[in-house]
Motif scaffolding. Structure first.
Motif, short mmCIF file in Angstrom:
data_model
loop_
_atom_site.label_atom_id
_atom_site.label_comp_id
_atom_site.label_asym_id
_atom_site.label_seq_id
_atom_site.Cartn_x
_atom_site.Cartn_y
_atom_site.Cartn_z
N THR A 93 0.77 -1.08 -0.08
CA THR A 93 0.02 -0.01 0.04
C THR A 93 0.93 1.17 -0.04
O THR A 93 1.97 1.24 0.34
N SER B 36 3.24 1.45 3.31
CA SER B 36 4.54 2.52 2.74
C SER B 36 5.12 2.83 3.98
O SER B 36 4.81 2.83 5.35
N PHE C 200 11.48 -0.74 3.73
CA PHE C 200 11.57 0.00 2.44
C PHE C 200 11.08 -0.91 1.05
O PHE C 200 11.32 -2.28 1.29
N THR D 186 10.40 -5.79 -2.69
CA THR D 186 11.06 -6.70 -3.65
C THR D 186 10.93 -8.01 -3.47
O THR D 186 10.69 -9.15 -4.21
N THR E 244 -1.16 -1.07 -4.70
CA THR E 244 -1.18 0.41 -5.07
C THR E 244 -0.21 1.03 -5.04
O THR E 244 0.41 1.11 -3.85
N CYS F 199 -5.04 9.15 -6.30
CA CYS F 199 -5.04 8.58 -7.55
C CYS F 199 -6.08 9.13 -8.65
O CYS F 199 -5.72 9.30 -9.76
#
Ligand code: NAD
Length: 495
Positions: A152, A180, A210, A216, A230, A287
């Motif tokens: 998010t 985040s 992070f 990742t 998102t 957004c």
């Protein structure tokens, strides 16, 4: 040990710091001061959280729970969020600087998602298939995917998380959440409510840190079945290609450069309010921001003046106060990015009608504010009209007729949302048909609901959140064949 407030991850039912013991600070955008710490996780934490979610999905009590019981857990969670709405909303404001009025509105609305998808949990049905073969019975089952990673952004942490969690859990998946790095606190606080509601350990887990480290690692983890993301479009593209390596399911909710179109026959006062709410609500950090205001040339001057006059009255200030209408930008890098785009607009030849800088008031000096900013005479090929800013910057673009409005509206790589302001019902329907966007509002803007599918056309994303269709993105279909014949026929040919 620092004296900042500390929040912990929930992994397999335990509250914990990161494996390395490192912490990330999080700042209040209104004061600019650090106020809390969250664990800075790494690969070991990712392994632990995914393993817990995988265990819970494969063999824990969650795997044996029937769909009606899953639905009840979700509804109980909804009740607890309603109970704690004020507390959670205040946390979000400290972390992301958006107005308390807006965040409280969101938090009070969120239970509806858990009630709606909780109700849907035991209405997930397969079907009996007709058959063209003798003596077989075949049917379909709809099954959860497995471990879902929910990533998010910082603008509406709990709302955008809920859009993923409610359908994912209703469908029977387990989840690892990566909020985040700028706004993790409300997500970690929410975890206590999952425990209180009675969700089994490992069904919902969090990993803070992070994106380039834990993000990742989660997206490429072989035990993860789906990524629901998102955020920005560049990150979305990277998530998409990482997920492709082992063929994961993905839902991407990315950015937009949404057209908000005002025709001369519109109710002008309403349209002006719609233009303002489209871009200055949440300081433009949504957004669905209506960042391109397309105005028919015969009312261009009138609408521009009215939009500027109304935007000029906006009260900037402490987002906790009910009198404040525009809060700070959530992160310092984002504040700087917004200021850079103001230069981009000026250099591109747009005329600045309002704002265009940080506010000068002493009381706002520490906060990451940018004044509501309006550019006129923007051409749709200018960078300010093509790239998502994610801040309080409005570009006004003139047009002459329907064809030109439609061509400008669709001339964008994005397709998240659009607004059309007109009194002509035929024109309204023509535009709802021909605008290439996942949501089109007529004579309103910025409405969302748990019942209404939401998502992007073109580069604004893949898949839909909200509405009944959202649960399809968290399920897969299995076909089952049962042979009723006494004898198995020729084994060398397909049946
Ligand atoms: P982002 O795309 O950088 O980050 C979103 C989430 O993805 C965060 O949790 C981040 O840690 C994570 N992430 C980052 N890199 C990753 C990677 N390589 N793999 C997996 N996860 C990764 O978005 P942001 O920093 O929150 O904002 C950047 C831009 O995104 C903004 O300027 C804005 O344009 C856009 N944005 C869009 C939305 C939206 O709702 N569409 C929301 C917020 C931001």
């Amino acid at each position: 040990m620092s004296n900042l407030e500390r929040f912990y991850n929930l992994v397999d039912g335990n509250y914990q710091a990161s494996a390395t013991g490192c912490w990330l600070t999080t700042a209040n955008p209104y004061t600019g001061a650090d106020w809390a710490e969250v664990p800075q996780c790494g690969i070991d934490d990712v392994e632990q959280a995914v393993a817990a979610a995988y265990r819970a999905f494969s063999s824990g009590p969650w795997a044996r729970l029937n769909a009606t019981a899953r639905g009840k857990l979700l509804r109980r969670l909804g009740d607890l969020i309603a109970r704690d709405a004020e507390k959670l909303a205040a946390l979000e404001v400290r972390d992301n600087g958006k107005l308390y009025a807006e965040m409280l509105g969101q938090l009070r609305y969120l239970p509806e998602w858990y009630y709606y998808f909780g109700g849907l949990a035991d209405k997930i049905e397969g079907g009996v298939l007709p058959s063209d073969k003798a003596e077989v019975f075949s049917y379909t089952k709809r099954e959860p995917l497995g471990v879902v990673v929910a990533i998010t952004p910082w603008n509406s942490p709990l709302m955008l998380l809920t859009w993923k969690l409610a359908p994912a859990l209703a469908a029977g998946n387990t989840v690892v959440i990566k909020p985040s790095e700028f706004t993790s606190c409300s997500t970690l606080a929410l975890m206590a409510l999952f425990k209180e509601a009675g969700f089994p350990d490992g069904v919902v887990n969090t990993v803070t840190g992070f994106g380039h480290e834990v993000g990742t690692a989660l997206v490429s983890h072989p035990l993860v079945a789906k990524v629901a993301f998102t955020g920005g479009d560049a990150t979305g593209a990277s998530v998409y290609s990482q997920a492709a390596k082992n063929i994961k399911h993905v839902t991407l909710e990315l950015g937009g450069k949404s057209p908000n179109i005002i025709f001369a026959d519109a109710h002008i006062e309403n349209a002006v309010k719609g233009a303002i709410s489209g871009i200055f609500a949440a300081s433009g950090q949504t957004c669905i921001a209506g960042s391109r205001l397309l105005v028919q040339r015969s009312v261009y001057q009138q609408v521009s003046e009215k939009v500027v006059a109304l935007a000029r009255t906006a009260q900037l200030g402490d987002p906790m106060l009910s009198t404040t209408q525009v809060g700070p930008i959530t992160t310092l890098p984002q504040r700087d990015k917004v200021l850079q785009y103001i230069d981009v607009a000026r250099e591109g030849g747009a005329e600045c009608l309002l704002g265009g800088k940080r506010p000068e008031a002493e009381a706002l000096a520490n906060g990451w504010f940018v004044e509501p900013t309006i550019f006129a005479d923007v051409h749709n090929q200018m960078r300010i009209a093509r790239e998502e800013v994610f801040g309080p910057i409005l570009s006004i673009i003139p047009f002459d007729d329907d064809d030109e409005a439609l061509s400008i509206a669709n001339d964008t790589p994005y397709g998240l949302a659009a607004g059309v302001w007109t009194a002509d019902i035929r024109r309204a329907f023509r535009f709802t048909d021909q605008i290439r966007a996942g949501t089109v509002w007529v004579n309103t803007y910025r409405a969302v609901s748990f019942m209404a599918p939401f998502g992007g056309y073109k580069q604004s994303g893949i898949g839909r959140e909200n509405g009944q269709v959202a649960i399809d993105d968290y399920l897969q279909t299995k076909s089952v064949w049962v042979n009723l014949a006494e004898e198995v026929l020729n084994p060398f040919v397909m049946r």
